[in-house]
Enzyme design. Structure first.
Site, PDB file in Angstrom:
ATOM      1  N   ASP A 133      41.581  29.614  57.489  1.00 17.99           N
ATOM      2  CA  ASP A 133      41.001  28.400  58.059  1.00 17.99           C
ATOM      3  C   ASP A 133      40.470  27.424  57.021  1.00 17.99           C
ATOM      4  O   ASP A 133      40.675  26.216  57.121  1.00 17.99           O
ATOM      5  CB  ASP A 133      39.870  28.809  59.007  1.00 17.99           C
ATOM      6  CG  ASP A 133      39.170  27.619  59.601  1.00 17.99           C
ATOM      7  OD1 ASP A 133      39.848  26.834  60.282  1.00 17.99           O
ATOM      8  OD2 ASP A 133      37.958  27.451  59.373  1.00 17.99           O
ATOM      9  N   ASP A 176      37.290  30.507  53.451  1.00 17.12           N
ATOM     10  CA  ASP A 176      37.151  31.936  53.719  1.00 17.12           C
ATOM     11  C   ASP A 176      38.506  32.516  54.126  1.00 17.12           C
ATOM     12  O   ASP A 176      39.537  31.887  53.944  1.00 17.12           O
ATOM     13  CB  ASP A 176      36.087  32.163  54.795  1.00 17.12           C
ATOM     14  CG  ASP A 176      36.411  31.389  56.074  1.00 17.12           C
ATOM     15  OD1 ASP A 176      37.534  30.840  56.195  1.00 17.12           O
ATOM     16  OD2 ASP A 176      35.541  31.323  56.968  1.00 17.12           O
ATOM     17  N   TYR A 202      31.355  29.056  65.108  1.00 15.71           N
ATOM     18  CA  TYR A 202      32.284  28.360  64.211  1.00 15.71           C
ATOM     19  C   TYR A 202      33.037  27.235  64.911  1.00 15.71           C
ATOM     20  O   TYR A 202      32.870  26.075  64.566  1.00 15.71           O
ATOM     21  CB  TYR A 202      33.230  29.374  63.541  1.00 15.71           C
ATOM     22  CG  TYR A 202      32.428  30.292  62.665  1.00 15.71           C
ATOM     23  CD1 TYR A 202      32.011  29.864  61.408  1.00 15.71           C
ATOM     24  CD2 TYR A 202      31.970  31.530  63.126  1.00 15.71           C
ATOM     25  CE1 TYR A 202      31.193  30.655  60.616  1.00 15.71           C
ATOM     26  CE2 TYR A 202      31.150  32.330  62.341  1.00 15.71           C
ATOM     27  CZ  TYR A 202      30.769  31.884  61.082  1.00 15.71           C
ATOM     28  OH  TYR A 202      29.949  32.663  60.311  1.00 15.71           O
ATOM     29  N   GLU A 231      33.681  22.090  51.332  1.00 20.49           N
ATOM     30  CA  GLU A 231      34.654  23.044  51.863  1.00 20.49           C
ATOM     31  C   GLU A 231      35.831  22.312  52.497  1.00 20.49           C
ATOM     32  O   GLU A 231      35.643  21.432  53.331  1.00 20.49           O
ATOM     33  CB  GLU A 231      34.000  23.968  52.902  1.00 20.49           C
ATOM     34  CG  GLU A 231      34.952  25.068  53.374  1.00 20.49           C
ATOM     35  CD  GLU A 231      34.255  26.201  54.121  1.00 20.49           C
ATOM     36  OE1 GLU A 231      33.089  26.036  54.523  1.00 20.49           O
ATOM     37  OE2 GLU A 231      34.901  27.259  54.301  1.00 20.49           O
TER      38      GLU A 231
END
Ligand SMILES: *[C@@H]1O[C@H](CO)[C@@H](O)[C@H](O)[C@H]1NC(C)=O
Ligand SMILES: *[C@@H]1O[C@H](CO)[C@@H](O)[C@H](O)[C@H]1NC(C)=O
Ligand SMILES: *[C@@H]1O[C@H](CO)[C@@H](O)[C@H](O)[C@H]1NC(C)=O
Ligand SMILES: *[C@@H]1O[C@H](CO)[C@@H](O)[C@H](O)[C@H]1NC(C)=O
Length: 526
Positions: free
Chosen positions: A105, A108, A256, A499
């Site tokens: 994704d 991670d 999430y 990220e």
């Protein structure tokens, strides 16, 4: 010049006839229009095959596409990323299926089905609109290849008619490690939706991904295309019949990718299925009572992994612009098109209804977390809408008392792209690997750990904490992006800003594909 104009002998002649006919028709149209509007009646450029390539966007597209390779799980084929290798080969084993493919994704190693399916849908859409433009800069095959890497996974994740695996990996266990995907030893549990624990949002998004991808693969591999379409139809039926949000069925997913509703995905999936099948029942679905219930006509929204309404409105406008009379005249369809125009009017900075959610230098800015997802996705919709207008010779849209041209929309789209690529107060390219100055501390495990490191789950955190730049370049990563005040903290622990994600890559690939040349859309799937 594009492939099309070279390969088809009679094409140029026809083009000439079309141009002349169009010019005459357009002249008449502009004259009529002028009676109502004292405003601009300038001729829109005539649509055609890809024109001159803008090098900046071609280079950026080439960079952006690479992150889709960086994120690949499974046994890699023709791996182009030197620091990546095979990983997660046993994913799916608890259900005795092969879920080794698909994409991680973000920074991670989770495989989250909801955003992954959205990534595939956006990628398909960009290939369908701009595949000829991707081809001119040698990015069509990589795009198809990355798309298939996800759809292969989605096919296997659809265990039976009413069972879909929507997650591989346990985020708590996953986030307690900082390791390379190649060295991962964490347990990889599966989560599914089914008739007792439904997930209309995730099932419908997956249906949209499969239906749109079936169109992409139709000319290349018709057997695969048929397979995708079969899954898409089944998943849509499952989503529609067993209604519920996956966030309600499985509350742990809220941490999430919390879905705030499934009505948008049902309409989005039905719209894609209509394009893929031409089966009128899908058209009736979006224009019937489900449209009344979920379309939220007239209220602009932000296109994202959670909310597909703006995308649905633009996609359905396609039918209004190019569809056959029995569909394009529908009054309900017009409501979708009006809503799409309300979205466009909100984006255009000089429109009377312009959104005030912008930074001082004009970047659309909605949320602190992953700030760039909204401006980039919005800019993609703007360039698509602008091209629909050009291809249909629609001179302008009205925003209250003002009117705007396709060129205005394209200008907005390029302003957002240029901001991302470095034309911003921080003078920073938020697309890693593009330009001279881009983030060096991207929050990404694989990029942060040297290939030959012997660290594992726990001792790997030294690489998160290291004050050295990433040893591997996460090429093509579109990071979260700036604060509202247009500053950015290049720190590996700053996951809010630093990220990247696969769906960010999908929207930037889509936007850049639309900007890479000056041509307008091919009417490849009307
Ligand atoms: C249905 O899905 C729920 C939630 O993932 C799961 O707990 C349950 O075991 C599944 N049902 C069956 C029969 O597998
Ligand atoms: C998830 O979304 C639902 C529906 O909008 C909302 O009620 C819930 O509070 C959200 N959960 C989290 C953790 O934000
Ligand atoms: C990184 O962020 C996490 C979560 O905010 C925090 O617990 C941790 O201490 C941070 N590590 C460093 C080195 O700053
Ligand atoms: C910019 O905004 C962030 C987040 O609100 C804040 O932490 C930072 O101090 C601000 N920077 C400047 C230069 O104002």
């Amino acid at each position: 010049m594009g492939e099309k104009s070279r390969s088809k002998g009679g094409w140029c002649g026809w083009l000439l006839v079309l141009i002349v006919a169009a010019a005459i028709a357009f002249g008449i149209f502009v004259t009529i229009k002028k009676k109502h509007h004292a405003s601009k009646g300038e001729a829109a450029p005539v649509p055609g095959p890809p024109g001159a390539v803008t090098k900046k966007y071609a280079d950026a597209l080439h960079a952006a596409m690479q992150f889709l390779d960086v994120q690949k799980s499974g046994k890699l084929v023709h791996n182009k990323i030197p620091w990546r290798g095979d990983s997660a080969l046993d994913d799916g084993s608890p259900a005795k299926v092969d879920l080794s493919k698909g994409m991680y994704d973000a920074g991670d190693h989770m495989k989250f089905g909801f955003p992954m399916a959205y990534t595939a849908t956006v990628l398909s859409w960009s290939i369908l609109e701009y595949g000829d433009q991707m081809k001119v800069v040698n990015q069509l095959e990589p795009a198809q290849d990355s798309l298939r890497w996800i759809t292969d996974y989605l096919v296997n994740a659809h265990l039976s008619d009413n069972v879909l695996i929507i997650q591989v990996g346990d985020p708590d266990a996953d986030h307690k490690c900082w390791d390379r995907p190649e060295d991962m030893t964490e347990k990889r549990p599966l989560i599914q939706v089914n008739t007792s624990f439904p997930g209309s949002d995730v099932a419908a998004e997956t249906a949209a991904a499969m239906a749109s991808a079936s169109l992409v693969f139709k000319p290349i591999d018709s057997t695969y295309s048929d397979l995708l379409l079969k899954h898409a139809k089944q998943l849509f039926t499952f989503a529609d019949k067993y209604r519920g949000s996956y966030s309600m069925s499985i509350p742990e997913v809220q941490t999430y990718y919390n879905s705030t509703g499934y009505g948008d995905e049902l309409l989005w999936a039905a719209s894609w299925l209509y394009h893929a099948t031409k089966d009128k029942s899908y058209f009736d679905y979006v224009t019937g009572k489900n449209g009344e219930e979920y379309a939220n006509w007239g209220s602009p929204t932000w296109f994202s992994w959670d909310n597909k309404l703006a995308g649905t409105q633009v996609l359905l406008s396609r039918i209004s612009f190019f569809g056959s009379k029995d569909t394009s005249n529908s009054a309900t369809l017009q409501k979708y098109r009006d809503s799409a125009e309300a979205v466009m009017c909100g984006l255009l900075p000089k429109s009377p209804t312009a959104t005030s959610s912008r930074t001082d230098s004009g970047l659309i800015w909605i949320s602190e977390w992953n700030a760039l997802q909204h401006p980039v996705a919005s800019a993609f919709l703007a360039v698509v809408y602008s091209d629909y207008m050009l291809s249909s010779r629609t001179a302008e849209i009205s925003c209250d008392s003002d009117s705007f041209t396709p060129a205005d929309l394209r200008k907005f789209a390029t302003s957002q792209a240029d901001y991302v690529l470095g034309n911003n107060p921080a003078k920073l390219s938020y697309l890693v690997g593009y330009g001279d100055n881009y983030p060096k501390f991207v929050h990404h495990r694989g990029a942060s750990i040297p290939m030959d490191a012997k660290t594992g789950c726990k001792d790997g955190f030294q690489w998160l904490d290291s004050d050295k730049p990433n040893p591997n370049v996460a090429a093509g990563a579109l990071v979260g992006g700036p604060f509202l005040n247009e500053t950015y903290i290049d720190s590996r622990n700053n996951s809010m800003q630093a990220e990247p994600s696969t769906y960010n890559s999908a929207v930037i690939v889509a936007l850049l594909s639309g900007l890479v040349t000056t041509s307008s859309v091919v009417q490849s799937f009307t």
